[in-house]
Write an enzyme that holds these catalytic residues in place. Structure first.
Site, mmCIF file in Angstrom:
data_model
loop_
_atom_site.group_PDB
_atom_site.id
_atom_site.type_symbol
_atom_site.label_atom_id
_atom_site.label_comp_id
_atom_site.label_asym_id
_atom_site.label_seq_id
_atom_site.Cartn_x
_atom_site.Cartn_y
_atom_site.Cartn_z
ATOM 1 N N THR A 192 4.036 12.209 7.996
ATOM 2 C CA THR A 192 4.764 11.697 6.825
ATOM 3 C C THR A 192 4.622 10.187 6.680
ATOM 4 O O THR A 192 4.384 9.490 7.669
ATOM 5 C CB THR A 192 6.262 12.048 6.996
ATOM 6 O OG1 THR A 192 7.012 11.390 5.990
ATOM 7 C CG2 THR A 192 6.807 11.607 8.356
ATOM 8 N N ASP A 193 4.825 9.699 5.461
ATOM 9 C CA ASP A 193 4.791 8.247 5.235
ATOM 10 C C ASP A 193 6.003 7.546 5.858
ATOM 11 O O ASP A 193 6.004 6.331 6.032
ATOM 12 C CB ASP A 193 4.715 7.923 3.731
ATOM 13 C CG ASP A 193 5.871 8.477 2.908
ATOM 14 O OD1 ASP A 193 6.765 9.140 3.469
ATOM 15 O OD2 ASP A 193 5.871 8.245 1.679
ATOM 16 N N GLU A 194 7.050 8.317 6.192
ATOM 17 C CA GLU A 194 8.284 7.685 6.701
ATOM 18 C C GLU A 194 8.069 6.970 8.033
ATOM 19 O O GLU A 194 8.880 6.124 8.414
ATOM 20 C CB GLU A 194 9.405 8.725 6.842
ATOM 21 C CG GLU A 194 9.732 9.394 5.534
ATOM 22 C CD GLU A 194 11.122 9.999 5.458
ATOM 23 O OE1 GLU A 194 11.937 9.755 6.353
ATOM 24 O OE2 GLU A 194 11.364 10.719 4.486
ATOM 25 N N TYR A 238 14.666 11.362 12.246
ATOM 26 C CA TYR A 238 13.545 12.200 11.776
ATOM 27 C C TYR A 238 12.226 11.431 11.856
ATOM 28 O O TYR A 238 11.261 11.892 12.474
ATOM 29 C CB TYR A 238 13.794 12.673 10.331
ATOM 30 C CG TYR A 238 12.544 13.183 9.648
ATOM 31 C CD1 TYR A 238 11.944 14.381 10.032
ATOM 32 C CD2 TYR A 238 11.926 12.448 8.620
ATOM 33 C CE1 TYR A 238 10.774 14.840 9.415
ATOM 34 C CE2 TYR A 238 10.771 12.891 7.999
ATOM 35 C CZ TYR A 238 10.200 14.090 8.395
ATOM 36 O OH TYR A 238 9.045 14.542 7.791
ATOM 37 N N LYS A 241 8.852 11.976 14.179
ATOM 38 C CA LYS A 241 7.505 12.184 13.627
ATOM 39 C C LYS A 241 6.549 11.108 14.164
ATOM 40 O O LYS A 241 5.404 11.399 14.502
ATOM 41 C CB LYS A 241 7.532 12.136 12.094
ATOM 42 C CG LYS A 241 8.217 13.307 11.420
ATOM 43 C CD LYS A 241 7.521 14.648 11.629
ATOM 44 C CE LYS A 241 6.164 14.712 11.000
ATOM 45 N NZ LYS A 241 5.557 16.070 11.158
#
Ligand code: NAD
Ligand code: DAU
Length: 368
Positions: free
Chosen positions: A149-151, A174, A178
């Site tokens: 993910t970009d997060e 989260y 990741k």
């Protein structure tokens, strides 16, 4: 490489020739279900195994149109179970993995971070280890694709974009889980030569999205005349991509991405939450035959998410120039298609919002 696969389902027994055996984890979830549908229909000579624990987010109803195909098989199992995963790889002899099984919701990671560490970190490490053990004598033609993910890149100010070189700066449990799993994937590439490839995508939207996330939650609430909870002032920015375009990108990267590389996936489609919800309200009014402005009255500003990242925005240049991928759909059209899907699939929505959903909802939004 050719494998013989005997299928023995309700309708027929047949022997078919399979070129590849691909394990797709989390394929009963939102993005995974679109990925596995694309693979089993586009590549009839790939045997695709859906490994999923069927948590609250996993739903085999997402796959009812493909579940009888001879090149699809469901395996119920938990990626955090080290022995099970090791045996599964030895038994099935997969030669490809596309890993999407995950705890995916930021709000849930704030209330239960350990669940995210277990699934997203330990689960990923189990899969990497099993792949390494199975492939250690011959890595030729093998591929481990980790979907991320970009997060992991953190939060942007008003300017700039995430590129593949942006330093990691995760800020929620989260995104930290990741980021940790991404580091393990790279460690297995450098240390053991595991043939990995990765991608970091922006926010997805589309059919089968679980209604804990902003867009499907708002569609469900508007339909039921319930308040639409907007965190803070609604000024946070997300970069939205149609889920089918993400699935197409995963197909492209799985087959053509360079080993050890990551590719950012996004379509330059930034929206503040409040503008997005206003557009959604207009579409919903039209579709439900309500006077314009009816749904907007449901907008309710609520307490902000803890550590709420201000802005995500992906620079997808590498994927476009190296592998030729680009998004296929404009947002207004995609959002309308998404609304249509939810209105046409009331039963799906009813099933996923029965059971524990209400308990979660009341805890998160306080009976609003
Ligand atoms: P999801 O929550 O919709 O689905 C997750 C799936 O994983 C479910 O089917 C669930 O049952 C399964 N699962 C959970 N724990 C498991 C376990 N221990 N063992 C086996 N299966 C388990 O998630 P999603 O939104 O489809 O996300 C898929 C991937 O895409 C994730 O890696 C996520 O980080 C990434 N991603 C998501 C988005 C997005 O907007 N949703 C954007 C970018 C990247
Ligand atoms: O960027 C990719 C990520 O996008 C994925 O890695 C995650 O798995 C996925 O859940 C998603 O994370 P977000 O936190 O961005 O998505 P969510 O739909 O939860 O929230 C989108 C924005 O809307 C965010 O700024 C928070 C806000 N929001 C969300 C909810 C659920 C609200 O204002 N109200 C809400 O009720």
């Amino acid at each position: 490489m050719v494998f013989l696969q005997t299928t023995n389902n309700k309708r027929h027994t047949t022997t078919i020739t399979m070129d590849r055996k691909i394990l797709i984890t989390g394929a009963a979830g939102f993005i995974g279900s679109h990925v596995i549908r694309l693979f089993v229909t586009k590549y009839p000579n790939y045997m695709c195994y859906n490994l999923d624990a069927l948590t609250y987010a996993g739903n085999l109803e997402n796959l009812k149109d493909i579940c009888d195909l001879p090149n699809y098989q469901f395996i119920k199992g938990d990626i955090t179970d080290t022995d099970f995963i090791e045996k599964l790889f030895q038994e099935y002899q997969f030669d490809g993995v596309i890993h999407l099984a995950v705890e995916s919701h930021v709000d849930r990671s704030i209330t239960d971070p350990l669940a995210f560490i277990r699934t997203n970190v330990l689960g990923t490490a189990n899969l990497l280890n099993a792949a390494k053990n199975l492939w250690k004598d011959n890595m030729e033609g093998k591929r481990f694709y980790h979907v991320s993910t970009d997060e992991v890149y953190g939060s942007l100010g008003k300017e700039g974009f995430f590129t593949e070189k942006t330093p990691y700066d995760p800020r929620s449990p989260y995104s930290a889980s990741k980021a940790s799993s991404d580091h393990f994937v790279r460690a297995y590439f450098h240390t053991y030569g595991l043939p990995v490839v990765m991608s970091n995508c922006s926010n997805n939207y589309g059919a089968n999205h679980f209604p804990e996330k902003l867009i499907p939650l708002s569609i469900n609430n508007i339909k039921n005349n319930k308040p639409i909870p907007i965190y803070g002032k609604g000024e946070n920015v997300r970069d939205w991509l149609w889920v089918n375009d993400h699935a197409r990108a995963i197909d492209t990267i799985f087959h053509n991405g360079r080993l050890g590389e990551t590719y950012n996936i996004g379509g330059h489609n930034e929206w503040t939450n409040i503008d997005l919800i206003r557009l959604l309200c207009k579409i919903m009014d039209k579709k439900l035959g309500r006077p314009e402005g009816t749904s907007e009255k449901l907008i309710t500003f609520v307490t902000d998410r803890a550590g709420h990242d201000l802005r995500y925005a992906i620079d997808p240049t590498k994927l476009g120039t190296e592998l030729g991928w680009k998004p296929s759909l404009q947002f207004a059209e995609g959002l309308e298609k998404t609304v249509d899907w939810y209105l046409e699939n009331e039963e799906w929505l009813e099933h996923v919002t029965s059971g524990n959903y209400q308990t979660y909802y009341d805890k998160q939004y306080g009976n609003r």
